[in-house]
Design an enzyme around this catalytic site. Structure first.
Site, PDB file in Angstrom:
ATOM      1  N   ARG A   1       2.983  15.871  12.362  1.00 32.77           N
ATOM      2  CA  ARG A   1       3.335  15.185  11.238  1.00 32.77           C
ATOM      3  C   ARG A   1       3.763  16.427  10.386  1.00 32.77           C
ATOM      4  O   ARG A   1       3.117  16.691   9.373  1.00 32.77           O
ATOM      5  CB  ARG A   1       2.227  14.511  10.578  1.00 32.77           C
ATOM      6  CG  ARG A   1       1.986  13.357  11.506  1.00 32.77           C
ATOM      7  CD  ARG A   1       1.019  12.196  10.552  1.00 32.77           C
ATOM      8  NE  ARG A   1       2.129  11.542   9.720  1.00 32.77           N
ATOM      9  CZ  ARG A   1       1.630  10.250   9.231  1.00 32.77           C
ATOM     10  NH1 ARG A   1       0.399   9.829   9.225  1.00 32.77           N
ATOM     11  NH2 ARG A   1       2.315   9.675   8.380  1.00 32.77           N
TER      12      ARG A   1
ATOM     13  N   LYS B   1       0.787  -1.219   0.089  1.00 28.24           N
ATOM     14  CA  LYS B   1      -0.048  -0.143  -0.069  1.00 28.24           C
ATOM     15  C   LYS B   1       0.994   1.340  -0.086  1.00 28.24           C
ATOM     16  O   LYS B   1       0.665   2.081  -0.677  1.00 28.24           O
ATOM     17  CB  LYS B   1      -0.847   0.014   1.186  1.00 28.24           C
ATOM     18  CG  LYS B   1      -1.668   1.042   1.327  1.00 28.24           C
ATOM     19  CD  LYS B   1      -1.167   2.070   2.172  1.00 28.24           C
ATOM     20  CE  LYS B   1      -1.853   2.649   3.592  1.00 28.24           C
ATOM     21  NZ  LYS B   1      -1.016   3.864   4.065  1.00 28.24           N
ATOM     22  N   ASN B   2       1.731   1.233   0.962  1.00 27.79           N
ATOM     23  CA  ASN B   2       2.642   2.600   0.961  1.00 27.79           C
ATOM     24  C   ASN B   2       3.433   2.984  -0.296  1.00 27.79           C
ATOM     25  O   ASN B   2       3.933   3.915  -0.567  1.00 27.79           O
ATOM     26  CB  ASN B   2       3.619   2.418   2.169  1.00 27.79           C
ATOM     27  CG  ASN B   2       2.957   2.871   3.384  1.00 27.79           C
ATOM     28  OD1 ASN B   2       1.540   3.115   3.308  1.00 27.79           O
ATOM     29  ND2 ASN B   2       3.487   2.692   4.560  1.00 27.79           N
TER      30      ASN B   2
ATOM     31  N   CYS C   1      -3.204   9.411   9.233  1.00 30.64           N
ATOM     32  CA  CYS C   1      -3.260   8.853  10.519  1.00 30.64           C
ATOM     33  C   CYS C   1      -2.707   9.740  11.532  1.00 30.64           C
ATOM     34  O   CYS C   1      -1.739  10.606  11.287  1.00 30.64           O
ATOM     35  CB  CYS C   1      -2.505   7.280  10.568  1.00 30.64           C
ATOM     36  SG  CYS C   1      -3.430   6.127  10.080  1.00 30.64           S
TER      37      CYS C   1
ATOM     38  N   ARG D   1      -2.651  10.920   4.028  1.00 28.65           N
ATOM     39  CA  ARG D   1      -1.134  11.324   4.101  1.00 28.65           C
ATOM     40  C   ARG D   1      -0.256  11.288   2.726  1.00 28.65           C
ATOM     41  O   ARG D   1       0.326  12.186   2.288  1.00 28.65           O
ATOM     42  CB  ARG D   1      -0.392  10.418   5.169  1.00 28.65           C
ATOM     43  CG  ARG D   1       0.839  10.911   5.438  1.00 28.65           C
ATOM     44  CD  ARG D   1       0.858  12.195   5.991  1.00 28.65           C
ATOM     45  NE  ARG D   1       2.430  12.884   6.585  1.00 28.65           N
ATOM     46  CZ  ARG D   1       2.547  14.124   6.769  1.00 28.65           C
ATOM     47  NH1 ARG D   1       1.504  14.759   7.109  1.00 28.65           N
ATOM     48  NH2 ARG D   1       3.676  14.460   7.074  1.00 28.65           N
TER      49      ARG D   1
ATOM     50  N   ASP E   1       5.318   0.806  11.606  1.00 26.05           N
ATOM     51  CA  ASP E   1       3.949   0.371  11.211  1.00 26.05           C
ATOM     52  C   ASP E   1       3.581  -1.178  11.630  1.00 26.05           C
ATOM     53  O   ASP E   1       2.478  -1.324  11.497  1.00 26.05           O
ATOM     54  CB  ASP E   1       3.990   0.446   9.780  1.00 26.05           C
ATOM     55  CG  ASP E   1       3.692   1.898   9.430  1.00 26.05           C
ATOM     56  OD1 ASP E   1       3.723   2.746  10.044  1.00 26.05           O
ATOM     57  OD2 ASP E   1       3.699   2.117   8.013  1.00 26.05           O
TER      58      ASP E   1
ATOM     59  N   ARG F   1      -8.421   1.143   4.593  1.00 26.20           N
ATOM     60  CA  ARG F   1      -7.279   2.271   4.390  1.00 26.20           C
ATOM     61  C   ARG F   1      -6.281   1.159   3.754  1.00 26.20           C
ATOM     62  O   ARG F   1      -5.566   1.881   2.542  1.00 26.20           O
ATOM     63  CB  ARG F   1      -6.874   3.316   5.121  1.00 26.20           C
ATOM     64  CG  ARG F   1      -7.593   4.366   5.393  1.00 26.20           C
ATOM     65  CD  ARG F   1      -6.898   5.613   6.016  1.00 26.20           C
ATOM     66  NE  ARG F   1      -5.479   5.792   5.577  1.00 26.20           N
ATOM     67  CZ  ARG F   1      -4.466   6.173   6.138  1.00 26.20           C
ATOM     68  NH1 ARG F   1      -4.632   6.376   7.359  1.00 26.20           N
ATOM     69  NH2 ARG F   1      -3.534   6.312   5.453  1.00 26.20           N
TER      70      ARG F   1
HETATM   71  C1  UD1 Z   1       5.719   6.970   5.974  1.00 27.85           C
HETATM   72  C2  UD1 Z   1       4.599   6.068   5.806  1.00 27.85           C
HETATM   73  C3  UD1 Z   1       3.896   5.550   7.295  1.00 27.85           C
HETATM   74  C4  UD1 Z   1       4.809   5.148   8.399  1.00 27.85           C
HETATM   75  C5  UD1 Z   1       6.237   6.046   8.116  1.00 27.85           C
HETATM   76  C6  UD1 Z   1       7.641   5.820   8.874  1.00 27.85           C
HETATM   77  C7  UD1 Z   1       3.471   5.998   3.821  1.00 27.85           C
HETATM   78  C8  UD1 Z   1       2.494   6.557   3.031  1.00 27.85           C
HETATM   79  N1  UD1 Z   1       3.527   6.374   5.123  1.00 27.85           N
HETATM   80  O1  UD1 Z   1       5.134   8.187   6.495  1.00 27.85           O
HETATM   81  O2  UD1 Z   1       3.230   4.567   7.278  1.00 27.85           O
HETATM   82  O3  UD1 Z   1       4.662   5.038   9.635  1.00 27.85           O
HETATM   83  O4  UD1 Z   1       6.907   6.364   6.935  1.00 27.85           O
HETATM   84  O5  UD1 Z   1       7.993   4.606   8.501  1.00 27.85           O
HETATM   85  O6  UD1 Z   1       4.295   5.442   3.193  1.00 27.85           O
HETATM   86  N2  UD1 Z   1       9.483  14.296  10.072  1.00 27.85           N
HETATM   87  C9  UD1 Z   1       9.932  15.492  10.152  1.00 27.85           C
HETATM   88  N3  UD1 Z   1       9.927  16.451   9.077  1.00 27.85           N
HETATM   89  C10 UD1 Z   1       9.421  16.116   7.879  1.00 27.85           C
HETATM   90  C11 UD1 Z   1       8.794  14.827   7.424  1.00 27.85           C
HETATM   91  C12 UD1 Z   1       8.908  13.794   8.500  1.00 27.85           C
HETATM   92  O7  UD1 Z   1      10.495  15.765  11.180  1.00 27.85           O
HETATM   93  O8  UD1 Z   1       9.204  17.024   6.961  1.00 27.85           O
HETATM   94  C13 UD1 Z   1       9.381  12.999  10.996  1.00 27.85           C
HETATM   95  C14 UD1 Z   1       8.224  12.787  11.364  1.00 27.85           C
HETATM   96  O9  UD1 Z   1       7.662  13.530  12.194  1.00 27.85           O
HETATM   97  C15 UD1 Z   1       8.515  11.259  12.029  1.00 27.85           C
HETATM   98  C16 UD1 Z   1       9.689  11.016  11.053  1.00 27.85           C
HETATM   99  O10 UD1 Z   1      10.260  12.087  10.364  1.00 27.85           O
HETATM  100  O11 UD1 Z   1       9.018  11.550  13.334  1.00 27.85           O
HETATM  101  C17 UD1 Z   1       9.317   9.751   9.884  1.00 27.85           C
HETATM  102  O12 UD1 Z   1       8.401  10.415   9.199  1.00 27.85           O
HETATM  103  P1  UD1 Z   1       8.381  10.066   7.714  1.00 27.85           P
HETATM  104  O13 UD1 Z   1       9.301   9.031   7.379  1.00 27.85           O
HETATM  105  O14 UD1 Z   1       8.316  11.268   6.850  1.00 27.85           O
HETATM  106  O15 UD1 Z   1       6.871   9.313   7.692  1.00 27.85           O
HETATM  107  P2  UD1 Z   1       5.744   9.565   6.417  1.00 27.85           P
HETATM  108  O16 UD1 Z   1       6.483   9.393   5.094  1.00 27.85           O
HETATM  109  O17 UD1 Z   1       4.771  10.508   6.756  1.00 27.85           O
END
Ligand code: UD1
Length: 428
Positions: free
Chosen positions: A122, A22-23, A117, A93, A305, A397
């Site tokens: 975030r 899915k991701n 979520c 997201r 996850d 989802r």
């Molecule tokens: C993706 C996954 C989600 C998973 C996460 C971590 C998808 C659609 N979702 O989410 O299911 O839980 O990876 O494996 O693939 N952060 C910042 N600044 C930013 C972006 C992120 O500080 O601009 C921080 C976040 O707050 C968090 C960490 O980095 O603590 C990881 O986030 P990120 O890897 O970006 O997660 P997603 O891509 O949103």
């Protein structure tokens, strides 16, 4: 409102086929918008996140539709809009990927702040910092991010924190930038590699995906083609944990075992028998689960996850276990629901302490997010008596045919409307 009704106690036995990730699919579907041509993506899971993105693409003037089971046809040639309003993106997201894709395609994007979520804050600062390094400017006003670039130019980008979303967004925007972009401290998740392979198959020049340095040489234009999504690491891990949690014996098929190393190792540490084959893993549960601790980390560490599902399994372990959530700052909301079922878990910030060995009791509970929903299903399978799980929209989802797959393994789970009698779910 729909709910799951589960009668606990059945051992899961048999074989289960894992769907496309899915991701990964949600990133590839958006990345296809970089191409003024037709992309056929195979092995796309039929989950609600996919349908939300199909709607978004159609509303932006492109065309996206399933043409066969798991086969999604995306025609981005008619895409004529770089603005994605709140009603479109608040549900998912992955709509944050629209920033990178529309910026790459039109050198301009106006996207409402993404939803998804709720695991606490975030942020998208790393995504925006990446775009700025490539020469874009942005403003954030009235809940919209407006990004524009006269030209996108390759740059060296160091990610302060490992971020899946920011790495994918920068890869997309840099694919057609002038010159070379280097992303350091890049995320290494399997779906990062999948997005890079997809873009390369469309004519991009991306090297190093899967390591912490990714090099992207910008190309003039990308073209269409056909690509197959990798198997879902998280769905596979969920079934591995469910098999262990019920003391069952399940062959988990159509997977890449390497992607599951951290889960296999943790389950083996707990006394679960893991047999690895080329593209499947057999999980045989044990009567006596040893206690274990784990900490979530970016790949190849233990995935956040799968944290709720694994914590749920620990409620059956012999002894006290410690779980540390290292990725998100608020990902233990579901623990309150597990407590209703008799779990003894205390949470302090990013750490949870689980007193194992206490049998769970069926009760009504609610999913608080996608993976928490899956964890509650596992809890229901482990528990004595009947568990009702509400808020299925989260589970829908990201898990394709979840209850059908579980039922085929012997689980007593049905989906019902609230108010329907549960009399057909009775002990054998
Ligand atoms: C993706 C996954 C989600 C998973 C996460 C971590 C998808 C659609 N979702 O989410 O299911 O839980 O990876 O494996 O693939 N952060 C910042 N600044 C930013 C972006 C992120 O500080 O601009 C921080 C976040 O707050 C968090 C960490 O980095 O603590 C990881 O986030 P990120 O890897 O970006 O997660 P997603 O891509 O949103």
């Amino acid at each position: 409102m729909e709910k799951y009704v589960i009668l606990g106690g059945a051992k899961l036995e048999g074989e289960v086929e894992i769907s496309g990730a899915k991701n990964s699919a949600v990133a590839l579907i958006v990345a296809a918008l970089l191409v003024k041509d037709v992309c056929i993506i195979e092995n796309v899971p039929a989950v609600s996140d996919t349908y939300v993105l199909i709607d978004i693409i159609n509303q932006l003037g492109g065309r996206a539709e399933f043409i066969d089971k798991g086969v999604l046809r995306i025609d981005g040639s008619s895409l004529n809009c770089f603005e994605a309003p709140y009603e479109m993106v608040s549900k998912i997201r992955a709509s944050s990927y629209l920033m990178g894709a529309l910026l790459g395609r039109f050198r301009q994007a106006r996207v409402a702040m993404p939803g998804g979520c709720d695991f606490g804050v975030r942020p998208i600062d790393l995504h925006l910092k990446g775009f700025v390094s490539l020469g874009a400017e942005y403003t954030v006003e009235y809940g919209f991010v407006d990004i524009k670039a006269e030209e996108l130019t390759g740059a060296s980008i160091y990610m302060d924190k490992v971020s899946v979303g920011a790495t994918i967004n920068v890869m997309m925007a840099a694919a057609t930038a002038n010159g070379q972009t280097v992303i350091e401290n890049a995320a290494k998740e399997p779906h990062i590699v999948d997005v890079a392979n997809f873009l390369n198959s469309m004519g991009a020049n991306i090297k190093g995906a899967g390591t912490d340095v990714i090099k992207i040489k910008g190309v003039e234009e990308l073209h269409g083609g056909t690509y197959t999504v990798i198997p879902d690491q998280i769905e596979a891990g969920t079934f591995m944990i469910a098999a262990a949690a019920t003391g069952g014996d399940v062959l988990i098929k159509n997977i890449i075992p390497k992607h599951l190393d951290s889960i296999s190792a943790k389950l083996a540490e707990m006394g679960v028998v893991i047999e690895e084959y080329d593209d499947s893993i057999r999980v045989k549960g044990t009567e006596s689960l040893k206690k274990a601790n784990f900490t979530t980390m970016p790949y190849p560490g233990f995935p956040t996850d799968l944290q709720p599902q694994m914590l749920t399994l620990l409620t059956a372990a012999n002894g006290t276990c410690i779980v540390t959530e290292n990725v998100w700052d608020n990902r233990f909301k579901y623990v309150e629901e597990l407590r209703r079922m008799g779990a003894i878990v205390s949470v302090d910030g990013r750490t949870a302490v689980v007193e194992g060995g206490n049998r769970l009791m069926g009760s009504p509970v609610s999913s608080t997010d996608l993976r928490a929903g899956a964890a509650l299903v596992i809890a229901g399978l482990m528990a004595d008596g009947v568990t009702e799980i509400y808020n299925l929209k989260y589970i829908d989802r990201g898990y394709e045919n979840f209850e059908q797959k579980l039922r085929a393994l012997g689980a007593q789970i049905t989906r019902r409307r609230d108010g329907e009698k549960v009399r057909t779910v009775t002990p054998a």
